[in-house]
Design a protein around this motif. Structure first.
Motif, mmCIF file in Angstrom:
data_model
loop_
_atom_site.group_PDB
_atom_site.id
_atom_site.type_symbol
_atom_site.label_atom_id
_atom_site.label_comp_id
_atom_site.label_asym_id
_atom_site.label_seq_id
_atom_site.Cartn_x
_atom_site.Cartn_y
_atom_site.Cartn_z
ATOM 1 N N ALA A 171 39.171 6.071 -8.734
ATOM 2 C CA ALA A 171 39.828 7.363 -8.922
ATOM 3 C C ALA A 171 41.026 7.512 -7.980
ATOM 4 O O ALA A 171 42.027 8.151 -8.320
ATOM 5 C CB ALA A 171 38.833 8.494 -8.697
ATOM 6 N N GLU A 172 40.925 6.899 -6.795
ATOM 7 C CA GLU A 172 42.012 6.988 -5.823
ATOM 8 C C GLU A 172 43.207 6.107 -6.189
ATOM 9 O O GLU A 172 44.293 6.253 -5.622
ATOM 10 C CB GLU A 172 41.494 6.573 -4.435
ATOM 11 C CG GLU A 172 40.467 7.535 -3.854
ATOM 12 C CD GLU A 172 39.887 7.025 -2.550
ATOM 13 O OE1 GLU A 172 40.132 5.839 -2.218
ATOM 14 O OE2 GLU A 172 39.191 7.800 -1.856
ATOM 15 N N GLY A 189 32.396 -10.492 -9.192
ATOM 16 C CA GLY A 189 33.088 -10.144 -10.432
ATOM 17 C C GLY A 189 32.579 -8.849 -11.043
ATOM 18 O O GLY A 189 33.339 -8.115 -11.676
ATOM 19 N N GLN A 190 31.283 -8.557 -10.839
ATOM 20 C CA GLN A 190 30.701 -7.348 -11.416
ATOM 21 C C GLN A 190 31.312 -6.087 -10.812
ATOM 22 O O GLN A 190 31.634 -5.133 -11.530
ATOM 23 C CB GLN A 190 29.193 -7.345 -11.204
ATOM 24 C CG GLN A 190 28.473 -6.237 -11.945
ATOM 25 C CD GLN A 190 26.974 -6.337 -11.789
ATOM 26 O OE1 GLN A 190 26.459 -6.481 -10.683
ATOM 27 N NE2 GLN A 190 26.256 -6.272 -12.894
ATOM 28 N N GLU A 191 31.506 -6.089 -9.493
ATOM 29 C CA GLU A 191 32.128 -4.940 -8.845
ATOM 30 C C GLU A 191 33.577 -4.756 -9.297
ATOM 31 O O GLU A 191 34.027 -3.631 -9.539
ATOM 32 C CB GLU A 191 32.084 -5.104 -7.319
ATOM 33 C CG GLU A 191 30.733 -4.803 -6.700
ATOM 34 C CD GLU A 191 29.827 -6.002 -6.625
ATOM 35 O OE1 GLU A 191 28.797 -5.949 -5.943
ATOM 36 O OE2 GLU A 191 30.148 -7.030 -7.275
ATOM 37 N N TRP A 192 34.297 -5.884 -9.395
ATOM 38 C CA TRP A 192 35.691 -5.785 -9.848
ATOM 39 C C TRP A 192 35.773 -5.276 -11.280
ATOM 40 O O TRP A 192 36.643 -4.481 -11.622
ATOM 41 C CB TRP A 192 36.376 -7.142 -9.726
ATOM 42 C CG TRP A 192 36.897 -7.418 -8.350
ATOM 43 C CD1 TRP A 192 36.437 -8.342 -7.456
ATOM 44 C CD2 TRP A 192 37.979 -6.754 -7.705
ATOM 45 N NE1 TRP A 192 37.158 -8.286 -6.291
ATOM 46 C CE2 TRP A 192 38.124 -7.315 -6.419
ATOM 47 C CE3 TRP A 192 38.850 -5.724 -8.085
ATOM 48 C CZ2 TRP A 192 39.091 -6.894 -5.518
ATOM 49 C CZ3 TRP A 192 39.815 -5.308 -7.181
ATOM 50 C CH2 TRP A 192 39.933 -5.882 -5.919
ATOM 51 N N GLU A 193 34.854 -5.729 -12.124
ATOM 52 C CA GLU A 193 34.835 -5.261 -13.515
ATOM 53 C C GLU A 193 34.610 -3.756 -13.570
ATOM 54 O O GLU A 193 35.286 -3.029 -14.315
ATOM 55 C CB GLU A 193 33.737 -5.986 -14.293
ATOM 56 C CG GLU A 193 33.636 -5.569 -15.752
ATOM 57 C CD GLU A 193 32.502 -6.256 -16.482
ATOM 58 O OE1 GLU A 193 32.345 -6.014 -17.688
ATOM 59 O OE2 GLU A 193 31.768 -7.041 -15.838
ATOM 60 N N LEU A 194 33.659 -3.268 -12.768
ATOM 61 C CA LEU A 194 33.375 -1.837 -12.733
ATOM 62 C C LEU A 194 34.588 -1.062 -12.218
ATOM 63 O O LEU A 194 34.930 -0.005 -12.754
ATOM 64 C CB LEU A 194 32.164 -1.565 -11.839
ATOM 65 C CG LEU A 194 31.757 -0.101 -11.652
ATOM 66 C CD1 LEU A 194 31.367 0.521 -12.990
ATOM 67 C CD2 LEU A 194 30.604 0.008 -10.654
ATOM 68 N N TYR A 195 35.226 -1.583 -11.197
ATOM 69 C CA TYR A 195 36.406 -0.930 -10.631
ATOM 70 C C TYR A 195 37.513 -0.812 -11.681
ATOM 71 O O TYR A 195 38.093 0.268 -11.883
ATOM 72 C CB TYR A 195 36.903 -1.733 -9.428
ATOM 73 C CG TYR A 195 38.178 -1.208 -8.806
ATOM 74 C CD1 TYR A 195 38.169 -0.080 -7.991
ATOM 75 C CD2 TYR A 195 39.394 -1.845 -9.036
ATOM 76 C CE1 TYR A 195 39.340 0.402 -7.427
ATOM 77 C CE2 TYR A 195 40.568 -1.374 -8.473
ATOM 78 C CZ TYR A 195 40.535 -0.248 -7.670
ATOM 79 O OH TYR A 195 41.702 0.230 -7.109
ATOM 80 N N ILE A 196 37.806 -1.903 -12.363
ATOM 81 C CA ILE A 196 38.892 -1.910 -13.356
ATOM 82 C C ILE A 196 38.563 -1.001 -14.536
ATOM 83 O O ILE A 196 39.423 -0.271 -15.038
ATOM 84 C CB ILE A 196 39.161 -3.355 -13.834
ATOM 85 C CG1 ILE A 196 39.723 -4.180 -12.664
ATOM 86 C CG2 ILE A 196 40.134 -3.375 -15.005
ATOM 87 C CD1 ILE A 196 39.823 -5.662 -12.954
ATOM 88 N N PRO A 200 41.900 5.182 -13.962
ATOM 89 C CA PRO A 200 42.379 6.249 -14.848
ATOM 90 C C PRO A 200 43.160 5.672 -16.036
ATOM 91 O O PRO A 200 43.876 4.676 -15.895
ATOM 92 C CB PRO A 200 43.289 7.087 -13.940
ATOM 93 C CG PRO A 200 42.791 6.808 -12.557
ATOM 94 C CD PRO A 200 42.336 5.383 -12.568
ATOM 95 N N ALA A 201 43.004 6.305 -17.191
ATOM 96 C CA ALA A 201 43.664 5.798 -18.402
ATOM 97 C C ALA A 201 45.173 6.014 -18.384
ATOM 98 O O ALA A 201 45.915 5.334 -19.092
ATOM 99 C CB ALA A 201 43.058 6.469 -19.642
ATOM 100 N N ASP A 202 45.658 6.971 -17.580
ATOM 101 C CA ASP A 202 47.073 7.329 -17.607
ATOM 102 C C ASP A 202 47.842 6.817 -16.392
ATOM 103 O O ASP A 202 48.810 7.437 -15.955
ATOM 104 C CB ASP A 202 47.224 8.855 -17.694
ATOM 105 C CG ASP A 202 46.502 9.577 -16.553
ATOM 106 O OD1 ASP A 202 45.686 8.929 -15.881
ATOM 107 O OD2 ASP A 202 46.763 10.781 -16.357
ATOM 108 N N VAL A 203 47.421 5.671 -15.835
ATOM 109 C CA VAL A 203 48.149 5.128 -14.700
ATOM 110 C C VAL A 203 49.487 4.559 -15.158
ATOM 111 O O VAL A 203 49.660 4.168 -16.314
ATOM 112 C CB VAL A 203 47.336 4.021 -13.992
ATOM 113 C CG1 VAL A 203 46.085 4.583 -13.391
ATOM 114 C CG2 VAL A 203 47.008 2.893 -14.960
ATOM 115 N N GLU A 204 50.430 4.510 -14.249
ATOM 116 C CA GLU A 204 51.749 3.984 -14.553
ATOM 117 C C GLU A 204 51.705 2.453 -14.592
ATOM 118 O O GLU A 204 50.895 1.811 -13.917
ATOM 119 C CB GLU A 204 52.761 4.432 -13.491
ATOM 120 C CG GLU A 204 52.929 5.935 -13.399
ATOM 121 C CD GLU A 204 53.600 6.508 -14.635
ATOM 122 O OE1 GLU A 204 54.359 5.766 -15.297
ATOM 123 O OE2 GLU A 204 53.370 7.694 -14.944
ATOM 124 N N ALA A 205 52.622 1.882 -15.365
ATOM 125 C CA ALA A 205 52.688 0.424 -15.465
ATOM 126 C C ALA A 205 52.956 -0.209 -14.105
ATOM 127 O O ALA A 205 52.432 -1.278 -13.786
ATOM 128 C CB ALA A 205 53.778 0.024 -16.458
#
Length: 343
Positions: A171-172, A189-196, A200-205
């Motif tokens: 979220a941050e 890899g599991q933690e990274w998958e969860l993080y990604i 947020p869906a509206d992050v900038e490129a």
């Protein structure tokens, strides 16, 4: 998880969705013993998120959120989801919480001893449950869990500190904050998958690009090691020639998402001969010589004249695999009267 699934399916076969729930429950009990309670709870948290995602997916047809949906006229591939795994797990976990783990373990031992090497349906399991856990139907709405849609109100979101921390870090990200090296030092890899997945869906490129360039991320995600592991798995699958199953199609497609063109082309070269041969079909019965099953018969298989690729492309994942062959293949490929590929 596949080994756990196979083991439980051998012990007791089900004409219902409970097998997936038992598999997921057993897998997490194993994780708890081998990797610790927090890791098992993290897995449960990820599963809970997936279950809620499936509720959104099937919001216009909640029939497929049941543990026992009506499947007449429905292609299982079209409604394949996490529901039987995660809702099934939640059902068993609800029973465990009600009667306590020691009592539930004793119930499971008696259950497996009673029905091992047999096939049972949902009703048989429920009757066995009510007989061996008297009054359970008065404490848990069994009908709601099995026949009801959605997530029952007495389901429980797992309380994982790691899960909450990762979601908080994701979220941050929108404000430009990346996790520190110390925060990701023990991530797999599991933690990274969860993080990604929780970004947020509206992050900038530009923010996504900053994450891609993040040196710590690149070093810990270990794409090269993941690719090597998946290459070994894919090679073993192709060596056995078992490419007619949906789970194999899904695995190969996942491999293509991280493989470079050379690795993908090598897999395609091994895959093509398997796809050009005829599909395996059942051709009557042949008595088995096994003395312990004198009245049983095993199916005799033969290969049809129709290439396997024609058959598998009738499913969504099979079609994607066929298209991937076109994408990565460089030579013209002939399947009898069918021809695909570049000239």
């Amino acid at each position: 998880m596949y080994i756990v699934y196979l083991y439980i399916d051998i012990l007791v076969s089900y004409c219902c969705h409970l097998i997936q729930g038992f598999t997921t429950y057993a897998e997490r009990r194993i994780v708890e013993v081998v990797q610790g309670e927090e890791r098992a709870t993290l897995n449960m948290g990820i599963g809970w998120r997936g279950l809620n995602r499936m509720m959104e997916r099937f919001k216009d047809n909640m029939e497929f959120t049941k543990l026992k949906p009506k499947m007449a006229g429905i292609d299982p591939d079209d409604v394949y989801s996490e529901v039987p795994y995660e809702k099934g797990f939640q059902f068993l976990w609800r029973i465990e919480r009600e009667i306590g783990r020691p009592a539930f373990d004793e119930f499971l031992k008696k259950y497996i001893a009673t029905f091992k090497f047999q096939s049972i349906d949902t009703e048989t399991f429920l009757e066995f449950l009510k007989t061996n856990v008297p009054g359970i139907e008065n404490k848990i709405d069994l009908h709601l869990w099995v026949e009801g849609t959605g997530i029952p109100p007495d389901a429980m979101e797992p309380d994982s500190a790691t899960y909450k921390k990762i979601c908080s870090l994701a979220a941050e990200f929108k404000s430009g904050k990346l996790p520190s090296e110390d925060e990701v030092a023990k991530w797999s890899g599991q933690e990274w998958e969860l993080y990604i997945e929780n970004l947020p869906a509206d992050v900038e490129a530009s923010q996504v690009w900053a994450l891609i360039k993040y040196q710590c991320y690149l070093s810990f995600i270990g794409i090269s090691s993941v690719l090597l592991h998946m290459t070994i798995v894919i090679d073993k699958i192709l060596e056995k020639g078992t490419v007619e199953y949906l789970i194999v199609h899904t695995t190969i497609l996942e491999y293509f998402t991280i493989a470079d063109k050379t690795s993908a082309s090598d897999a395609i070269c091994q895959l093509i001969p398997l796809l050009t041969q005829g599909a395996l079909i059942i051709d009557g019965d042949e008595p088995t010589n096994a003395p312990e099953l004198p009245k049983k018969a095993k199916a005799k298989k033969k290969r049809s004249k129709e290439p396997l690729i024609v058959r598998i492309m009738q499913t969504r994942e099979g079609l994607k695999l066929g298209i991937s062959c076109l994408k990565y293949g460089s030579a013209k490929i002939s399947f009898g009267r069918y021809t695909i590929g570049q000239a």
